[in-house]
Scaffold this active site. Sequence first.
Site, PDB file in Angstrom:
ATOM      1  N   LYS A 124       0.841  -1.158   0.105  1.00 41.96           N
ATOM      2  CA  LYS A 124      -0.044   0.046  -0.119  1.00 41.96           C
ATOM      3  C   LYS A 124       0.974   1.122  -0.008  1.00 41.96           C
ATOM      4  CE  LYS A 124      -4.121  -0.556   0.533  1.00 41.96           C
ATOM      5  NZ  LYS A 124      -5.312  -0.964  -0.570  1.00 41.96           N
ATOM      6  N   GLY A 125       0.464   2.426  -0.389  1.00 41.73           N
ATOM      7  CA  GLY A 125       1.208   3.331  -0.738  1.00 41.73           C
ATOM      8  C   GLY A 125       0.335   4.644  -0.521  1.00 41.73           C
TER       9      GLY A 125
END
Length: 147
Positions: A124-125
């Site tokens: 995830k970012g």
Amino acid sequence: MNAAKIVEDLKQRFPNEPEYIQAVSQVLPTIEEEYNKHPEFEKANLIERLCIPDRVCEFRITWVDDKGNVQTNMGYRIQHNNAIGPYKGGLRYHKSVNLGILKFLAFEQTFKNSLTTLPMGGAKGGSDFSPRGKSDAEVMRFCVTSA
């Protein structure tokens, strides 16, 4: 494995990440019994490898708003686990985003991908940048700068 002890150890290691600790503390007790039936899991240190992300990138993003002022936000990329395939996970832009939230989301993405039989790992970012109230040009400048 003693799920409660592992959660306490993680609280000590990551005291400022309550969302991440909460996710781990909800998952570990559900797998504890099955995990303990397999001594080879302990030998491979599987639980720590499952709970601790492979890689965490934290960086500053500077961009210019419509008034010409330089703004600074934080950006993150969590590559949680790639045991079953390459990292997969989206981006989240919201003022509440921080390292603990993205570690929580990447941890959950790992399970989501695995349980849907998608041969992808979890990641995830995101950033604490909120596109709400920003002009299209500001959002574009932020995104180009953060790439």
